[in-house]
Design a protein around this motif. Structure first.
Motif, PDB file in Angstrom:
ATOM      1  N   ASP A   1      53.697  44.217  31.434  1.00  0.00           N
ATOM      2  CA  ASP A   1      53.300  44.370  32.832  1.00  0.00           C
ATOM      3  C   ASP A   1      51.779  44.346  32.976  1.00  0.00           C
ATOM      4  OD1 ASP A   1      55.937  44.601  33.533  1.00  0.00           O
ATOM      5  OD2 ASP A   1      55.892  46.780  33.817  1.00  0.00           O
ATOM      6  N   PRO A   2      51.283  44.100  34.201  1.00  0.00           N
ATOM      7  CA  PRO A   2      49.842  44.159  34.426  1.00  0.00           C
ATOM      8  C   PRO A   2      49.297  45.565  34.159  1.00  0.00           C
ATOM      9  CG  PRO A   2      50.962  43.172  36.302  1.00  0.00           C
ATOM     10  CD  PRO A   2      52.018  43.723  35.397  1.00  0.00           C
ATOM     11  N   LEU A   3      48.063  45.636  33.715  1.00  0.00           N
ATOM     12  CA  LEU A   3      47.354  46.892  33.530  1.00  0.00           C
ATOM     13  C   LEU A   3      46.688  47.220  34.858  1.00  0.00           C
ATOM     14  CD1 LEU A   3      46.397  49.019  31.439  1.00  0.00           C
ATOM     15  CD2 LEU A   3      44.391  47.569  31.087  1.00  0.00           C
ATOM     16  N   GLU A   4      46.940  48.411  35.376  1.00  0.00           N
ATOM     17  CA  GLU A   4      46.395  48.802  36.677  1.00  0.00           C
ATOM     18  C   GLU A   4      45.399  49.938  36.518  1.00  0.00           C
ATOM     19  OE1 GLU A   4      49.736  49.727  39.153  1.00  0.00           O
ATOM     20  OE2 GLU A   4      50.459  47.658  39.144  1.00  0.00           O
TER      21      GLU A   4
ATOM     22  N   SER B   1      39.704  49.825  42.299  1.00  0.00           N
ATOM     23  CA  SER B   1      41.080  49.473  41.955  1.00  0.00           C
ATOM     24  C   SER B   1      41.045  48.094  41.310  1.00  0.00           C
ATOM     25  CB  SER B   1      41.998  49.488  43.175  1.00  0.00           C
ATOM     26  OG  SER B   1      41.627  48.492  44.082  1.00  0.00           O
ATOM     27  N   ALA B   2      41.891  47.921  40.286  1.00  0.00           N
ATOM     28  CA  ALA B   2      41.919  46.642  39.575  1.00  0.00           C
ATOM     29  C   ALA B   2      43.284  46.434  38.951  1.00  0.00           C
ATOM     30  CB  ALA B   2      40.835  46.599  38.498  1.00  0.00           C
ATOM     31  N   GLU B   3      43.615  45.176  38.719  1.00  0.00           N
ATOM     32  CA  GLU B   3      44.848  44.802  38.034  1.00  0.00           C
ATOM     33  C   GLU B   3      44.507  43.655  37.084  1.00  0.00           C
ATOM     34  OE1 GLU B   3      48.564  42.489  39.599  1.00  0.00           O
ATOM     35  OE2 GLU B   3      48.777  44.621  40.121  1.00  0.00           O
ATOM     36  N   LEU B   4      44.956  43.777  35.821  1.00  0.00           N
ATOM     37  CA  LEU B   4      44.685  42.776  34.800  1.00  0.00           C
ATOM     38  C   LEU B   4      45.983  42.388  34.118  1.00  0.00           C
ATOM     39  CD1 LEU B   4      42.565  41.195  33.106  1.00  0.00           C
ATOM     40  CD2 LEU B   4      42.483  43.184  31.591  1.00  0.00           C
ATOM     41  N   GLY B   5      46.268  41.068  34.071  1.00  0.00           N
ATOM     42  CA  GLY B   5      47.432  40.582  33.323  1.00  0.00           C
ATOM     43  C   GLY B   5      48.650  40.437  34.190  1.00  0.00           C
ATOM     44  N   PRO B   6      49.759  40.092  33.560  1.00  0.00           N
ATOM     45  CA  PRO B   6      49.982  39.851  32.138  1.00  0.00           C
ATOM     46  C   PRO B   6      49.410  38.502  31.700  1.00  0.00           C
ATOM     47  CG  PRO B   6      52.008  39.433  33.309  1.00  0.00           C
ATOM     48  CD  PRO B   6      51.003  39.933  34.325  1.00  0.00           C
ATOM     49  N   GLU B   7      49.242  38.354  30.385  1.00  0.00           N
ATOM     50  CA  GLU B   7      48.639  37.161  29.813  1.00  0.00           C
ATOM     51  C   GLU B   7      49.559  35.953  29.977  1.00  0.00           C
ATOM     52  OE1 GLU B   7      47.154  35.471  25.509  1.00  0.00           O
ATOM     53  OE2 GLU B   7      47.519  37.611  25.734  1.00  0.00           O
ATOM     54  N   ALA B   8      48.930  34.824  30.292  1.00  0.00           N
ATOM     55  CA  ALA B   8      49.641  33.538  30.364  1.00  0.00           C
ATOM     56  C   ALA B   8      48.676  32.455  29.908  1.00  0.00           C
ATOM     57  CB  ALA B   8      50.117  33.274  31.785  1.00  0.00           C
ATOM     58  N   ALA B   9      49.053  31.681  28.919  1.00  0.00           N
ATOM     59  CA  ALA B   9      48.240  30.574  28.399  1.00  0.00           C
ATOM     60  C   ALA B   9      46.859  31.033  27.956  1.00  0.00           C
ATOM     61  CB  ALA B   9      48.138  29.467  29.441  1.00  0.00           C
ATOM     62  N   GLY B  10      46.761  32.209  27.342  1.00  0.00           N
ATOM     63  CA  GLY B  10      45.498  32.694  26.789  1.00  0.00           C
ATOM     64  C   GLY B  10      44.562  33.369  27.767  1.00  0.00           C
ATOM     65  N   THR B  11      44.955  33.443  29.034  1.00  0.00           N
ATOM     66  CA  THR B  11      44.120  34.133  30.015  1.00  0.00           C
ATOM     67  C   THR B  11      44.965  35.141  30.781  1.00  0.00           C
ATOM     68  OG1 THR B  11      44.501  32.528  31.786  1.00  0.00           O
ATOM     69  CG2 THR B  11      42.615  32.129  30.338  1.00  0.00           C
TER      70      THR B  11
END
Length: 182
Positions: A113-116, A131-141
């Motif tokens: 899951d995304p990191l929040e 506030s931020a959301e990172l991911g999930p990874e797809a194709a190296g990004t």
């Protein structure tokens, strides 16, 4: 696991004797994964802490710790949630001298899951909501979305973040709005 009123010494020549003073640290572990050498932290709470982040005269950082004398382990480490409350990060000689963390939560429901991240901080006296959301990874990004709000300020960032900081694949769009706070 709980620790109260602990300190961690600073590097020789540091601006203060302690790298960290920890008022309270609470860690909740999942027990079954420990049997296979994997550490799964369900929650980590850091409260009433003060951490000094600095470099010595030769440029060595005080936050880089050696691995010690143990061997490598086949397991891994995962942390589901980190909560920081009423804590402070000091950066002597830096462009930013202090970050006061009123409350900050970094979490994800499942490993894919995304990191929040959500919280309220004060950077050199300026109160900000983050506030931020990172991911999930797809194709190296990983997709990145972040918003910072303060008195008369709003900054929004959208884009992709490569898996490694030095890797190509950065794509960011920034939107900023500032108004007179009066």
């Amino acid at each position: 696991i709980a620790v109260a009123d602990a300190t961690v010494s600073n590097i020789p020549g540091g601006s203060r004797p302690n790298f960290a003073r920890i008022g309270r640290l609470e860690v909740t572990l999942a027990l079954l994964p420990l049997l296979s050498g994997r550490v799964e932290i369900d929650s980590l709470l850091l409260a009433d802490a003060e951490i000094v982040v600095e470099r010595d005269a030769e440029g060595r950082p005080n936050w880089a710790f050696s691995r010690g004398g143990g061997g490598s382990s086949p397991g891994g480490l995962s942390i589901a949630a980190i909560d920081i409350e009423s804590s402070r990060i000091l950066m002597p000689g830096g462009a930013v001298s202090a970050i006061d963390i009123r409350s900050l939560r970094v979490a994800r429901d499942e490993p894919g899951d995304p990191l929040e991240l959500d919280g309220d901080v004060v950077i050199d006296g300026e109160a900000l909501s983050v506030s931020a959301e990172l991911g999930p990874e797809a194709a190296g990004t990983m997709p990145l979305r972040a918003t910072v709000r303060g008195d008369g300020l709003r900054i929004a960032l959208r884009g992709t973040w490569p898996r490694g900081m030095s890797e190509p694949g950065w794509s960011l769009a920034l939107e900023a709005e500032a108004t007179d706070g009066a």
